[in-house]
Write an enzyme that holds these catalytic residues in place. Structure first.
Site, PDB file in Angstrom:
ATOM      1  N   ARG A 168      -2.502   6.982  -2.364  1.00 33.02           N
ATOM      2  CA  ARG A 168      -1.530   6.941  -1.254  1.00 33.02           C
ATOM      3  C   ARG A 168      -0.440   8.005  -1.438  1.00 33.02           C
ATOM      4  O   ARG A 168       0.740   7.764  -1.185  1.00 33.02           O
ATOM      5  CB  ARG A 168      -0.877   5.560  -1.136  1.00 33.02           C
ATOM      6  CG  ARG A 168      -1.813   4.440  -0.758  1.00 33.02           C
ATOM      7  CD  ARG A 168      -2.410   4.632   0.635  1.00 33.02           C
ATOM      8  NE  ARG A 168      -3.116   3.438   1.090  1.00 33.02           N
ATOM      9  CZ  ARG A 168      -4.356   3.137   0.787  1.00 33.02           C
ATOM     10  NH1 ARG A 168      -5.059   3.955   0.025  1.00 33.02           N
ATOM     11  NH2 ARG A 168      -4.918   2.043   1.260  1.00 33.02           N
ATOM     12  N   SER A 241      -0.713  -2.231   5.201  1.00 32.93           N
ATOM     13  CA  SER A 241      -0.119  -2.650   3.924  1.00 32.93           C
ATOM     14  C   SER A 241       1.318  -2.153   3.860  1.00 32.93           C
ATOM     15  O   SER A 241       1.567  -0.961   4.034  1.00 32.93           O
ATOM     16  CB  SER A 241      -0.869  -2.019   2.753  1.00 32.93           C
ATOM     17  OG  SER A 241      -2.194  -2.436   2.731  1.00 32.93           O
ATOM     18  N   GLU A 338       4.781   1.279   1.053  1.00 35.38           N
ATOM     19  CA  GLU A 338       3.774   2.300   1.330  1.00 35.38           C
ATOM     20  C   GLU A 338       4.168   3.139   2.541  1.00 35.38           C
ATOM     21  O   GLU A 338       4.073   4.357   2.505  1.00 35.38           O
ATOM     22  CB  GLU A 338       2.421   1.622   1.540  1.00 35.38           C
ATOM     23  CG  GLU A 338       1.285   2.604   1.577  1.00 35.38           C
ATOM     24  CD  GLU A 338       0.153   2.133   2.438  1.00 35.38           C
ATOM     25  OE1 GLU A 338       0.337   2.035   3.665  1.00 35.38           O
ATOM     26  OE2 GLU A 338      -0.928   1.867   1.889  1.00 35.38           O
TER      27      GLU A 338
HETATM   28  N1  EPU Z   1      -5.054 -11.216  -1.760  1.00 32.41           N
HETATM   29  C1  EPU Z   1      -4.228 -12.307  -1.898  1.00 32.41           C
HETATM   30  N2  EPU Z   1      -3.551 -12.761  -0.802  1.00 32.41           N
HETATM   31  C2  EPU Z   1      -3.684 -12.186   0.419  1.00 32.41           C
HETATM   32  C3  EPU Z   1      -4.550 -11.076   0.573  1.00 32.41           C
HETATM   33  C4  EPU Z   1      -5.222 -10.596  -0.536  1.00 32.41           C
HETATM   34  O1  EPU Z   1      -4.080 -12.857  -2.979  1.00 32.41           O
HETATM   35  O2  EPU Z   1      -3.026 -12.647   1.363  1.00 32.41           O
HETATM   36  C5  EPU Z   1      -5.729 -10.695  -2.955  1.00 32.41           C
HETATM   37  C6  EPU Z   1      -7.184 -11.015  -2.959  1.00 32.41           C
HETATM   38  O3  EPU Z   1      -7.459 -11.622  -4.191  1.00 32.41           O
HETATM   39  C7  EPU Z   1      -7.911  -9.695  -2.881  1.00 32.41           C
HETATM   40  C8  EPU Z   1      -6.861  -8.688  -3.295  1.00 32.41           C
HETATM   41  O4  EPU Z   1      -5.606  -9.280  -2.978  1.00 32.41           O
HETATM   42  O5  EPU Z   1      -8.969  -9.655  -3.780  1.00 32.41           O
HETATM   43  C9  EPU Z   1      -7.001  -7.368  -2.572  1.00 32.41           C
HETATM   44  O6  EPU Z   1      -6.926  -7.584  -1.157  1.00 32.41           O
HETATM   45  P1  EPU Z   1      -7.626  -6.599  -0.124  1.00 32.41           P
HETATM   46  O7  EPU Z   1      -9.067  -6.415  -0.454  1.00 32.41           O
HETATM   47  O8  EPU Z   1      -7.288  -7.042   1.262  1.00 32.41           O
HETATM   48  O9  EPU Z   1      -6.972  -5.190  -0.425  1.00 32.41           O
HETATM   49  P2  EPU Z   1      -5.464  -4.755  -0.689  1.00 32.41           P
HETATM   50  O10 EPU Z   1      -5.394  -4.257  -2.099  1.00 32.41           O
HETATM   51  O11 EPU Z   1      -4.474  -5.782  -0.297  1.00 32.41           O
HETATM   52  C10 EPU Z   1      -5.949  -2.261  -0.049  1.00 32.41           C
HETATM   53  C11 EPU Z   1      -5.289  -1.216   0.794  1.00 32.41           C
HETATM   54  C12 EPU Z   1      -5.619  -1.447   2.258  1.00 32.41           C
HETATM   55  C13 EPU Z   1      -7.121  -1.390   2.429  1.00 32.41           C
HETATM   56  C14 EPU Z   1      -7.751  -2.467   1.545  1.00 32.41           C
HETATM   57  C15 EPU Z   1      -9.258  -2.411   1.560  1.00 32.41           C
HETATM   58  C16 EPU Z   1      -3.274  -0.555  -0.374  1.00 32.41           C
HETATM   59  C17 EPU Z   1      -1.783  -0.621  -0.418  1.00 32.41           C
HETATM   60  N3  EPU Z   1      -3.854  -1.247   0.582  1.00 32.41           N
HETATM   61  O12 EPU Z   1      -5.346  -3.496   0.298  1.00 32.41           O
HETATM   62  O13 EPU Z   1      -5.054  -0.373   2.995  1.00 32.41           O
HETATM   63  O14 EPU Z   1      -7.515  -1.603   3.778  1.00 32.41           O
HETATM   64  O15 EPU Z   1      -7.349  -2.267   0.169  1.00 32.41           O
HETATM   65  O16 EPU Z   1      -9.690  -1.292   0.853  1.00 32.41           O
HETATM   66  O17 EPU Z   1      -3.868   0.153  -1.190  1.00 32.41           O
HETATM   67  C18 EPU Z   1      -3.098   0.297   4.193  1.00 32.41           C
HETATM   68  O18 EPU Z   1      -2.971   1.172   3.321  1.00 32.41           O
HETATM   69  O19 EPU Z   1      -2.282   0.161   5.150  1.00 32.41           O
HETATM   70  C19 EPU Z   1      -4.198  -0.638   4.060  1.00 32.41           C
HETATM   71  C20 EPU Z   1      -4.382  -1.655   4.910  1.00 32.41           C
END
Ligand code: EPU
Length: 346
Positions: A168, A241, A338
């Site tokens: 990012r 995010s 972010e």
């Molecule tokens: N989780 C929770 N609570 C929640 C949601 C998620 O505990 O309410 C935990 C889950 O255990 C899950 C983990 O968080 O395994 C990761 O969640 P998720 O797969 O949704 O991914 P993220 O790390 O929250 C990142 C990116 C997203 C991208 C997704 C999928 C960042 C800051 N965010 O989110 O990007 O779509 O992975 O690859 O790196 C964005 O940048 O705006 C964005 C949406």
């Protein structure tokens, strides 16, 4: 003034940011053809020689009004510059909608961008924070970035290495507004090894009844997952995010994992670091679905701040600060926004 330039004074930005917060630009300058940029910038009052470039407004929070001119690049051309049977160089103007480019590249038979389907925003914004999702980052496919530097009137063409991409992050994010990105060239393969290992994609394809997926099938799976997990900004204001996933020393991740065995831990930037899930940390602090007036946290995903209607940027920022403070107090992990914050400091 060139017919490719339109200037509006005291323009509302409410429809131009996906949080849907009320902010006003003293001048809004729309430029169809990037060649008219130097002219357009002469006509608008800049802040320290800089203009804030607005793409889809999907990765920023107006915590106050921008001070100088706000610039919109509305060129929407997509061209295949070269193709050797193996891969193509595809050039897209900054104003092209990102998801439209993903679908168009897949329809032309090029692979690579499928995991990045349905990310809001424009092509011009995609290199700034090196957009990423489901195990892919746009840096993997960027060939070059074209940009204009208002400070000295120079045009640039940065190759992939010169963009200094990180998680990012990029040189463009490090020096806000120094460069106005006018077009991006992508190197897209005819065939690419599909990335299906990120949690949820394999299951989604199985649920769709697909056992030999094409890139388009992967895009469809990503679209379905995103639609389920992330609130649609057209319905509920948000900027995806709100926090980056924090990178911490491996020893700290190990200690946290011992205390919280369910906590997700991912690869870091090197052998001595780990990436934690900001969503999990925020969720564990009880914020999911929380609401302070119209500023809230999505009930569907703890990493997404939402505007239930009338929240101001300052209210959303205040909520974000309280969230970060509680994560720091409970886990001793600093989390950082972010999206870009305009009109206030983090
Ligand atoms: N989780 C929770 N609570 C929640 C949601 C998620 O505990 O309410 C935990 C889950 O255990 C899950 C983990 O968080 O395994 C990761 O969640 P998720 O797969 O949704 O991914 P993220 O790390 O929250 C990142 C990116 C997203 C991208 C997704 C999928 C960042 C800051 N965010 O989110 O990007 O779509 O992975 O690859 O790196 C964005 O940048 O705006 C964005 C949406």
């Amino acid at each position: 003034m060139s017919p490719n330039v339109r200037i509006v004074r005291d323009a509302s930005l409410r429809q131009r940011n996906t949080f849907g917060v009320d902010a006003r630009a003293p001048w809004l300058v729309s430029v169809d053809d990037a060649a008219a940029l130097p002219d357009a910038l002469q006509a608008a009052p800049l802040r320290d020689g800089l203009a804030l470039a607005l793409g889809g407004g999907s990765n920023l929070l107006f915590a106050g009004d921008p001070e100088g001119a706000v610039l919109e690049l509305s060129g929407r051309q997509v061209r295949v510059l070269s193709e050797d049977g193996e891969r193509a160089i595809v050039r897209a103007d900054a104003g092209v909608q990102w998801h439209g480019l993903v679908l168009q590249s897949l329809a032309l038979g090029y692979a690579g961008l499928e995991n990045l389907a349905l990310i809001p925003g424009t092509v011009g914004a995609c290199p700034i924070q090196n957009i990423g999702a489901y195990g892919v980052e746009v840096r993997d496919f960027i060939h070059a970035v074209e940009a204009f530097e208002p400070g000295n009137g120079q045009w640039h063409r940065f190759d992939n290495a010169a963009c200094r991409f990180g998680y990012r992050d990029s040189r463009f994010k490090q020096a806000p507004d120094r460069y106005l990105i006018t077009a991006v060239e992508f190197a897209l393969p005819r065939r690419a090894a599909l990335k299906l290992d990120y949690a949820g994609i394999g299951e989604e394809l199985a649920a769709m009844g697909v056992d030999a997926p094409t890139p388009r099938d992967v895009a469809d799976a990503v679209i379905a997952i995103r639609q389920r997990k992330l609130p649609d900004p057209a319905v509920l204001g948000n900027a995806g995010s709100f926090f980056k996933n924090p990178i911490v020393p491996a020893a700290q991740a190990d200690a946290l994992l011992a205390a919280h065995p369910a906590m997700p831990v991912f690869r870091g930037t090197d052998a001595d670091s780990r990436k934690l899930s900001a969503a999990w940390l925020i969720d564990a602090c009880g914020w999911k679905g929380h609401r302070d007036g119209d500023a809230g946290v999505s009930p569907a995903h703890a990493l997404v701040l939402v505007n239930h209607g009338g929240a101001s940027g300052a209210q959303l920022l205040g909520l974000a600060r309280r969230i970060a403070e509680s994560v720091q107090a409970r886990f001793a992990v600093p989390i950082e926004p972010e999206p870009r914050i305009v009109g206030a400091r983090w």
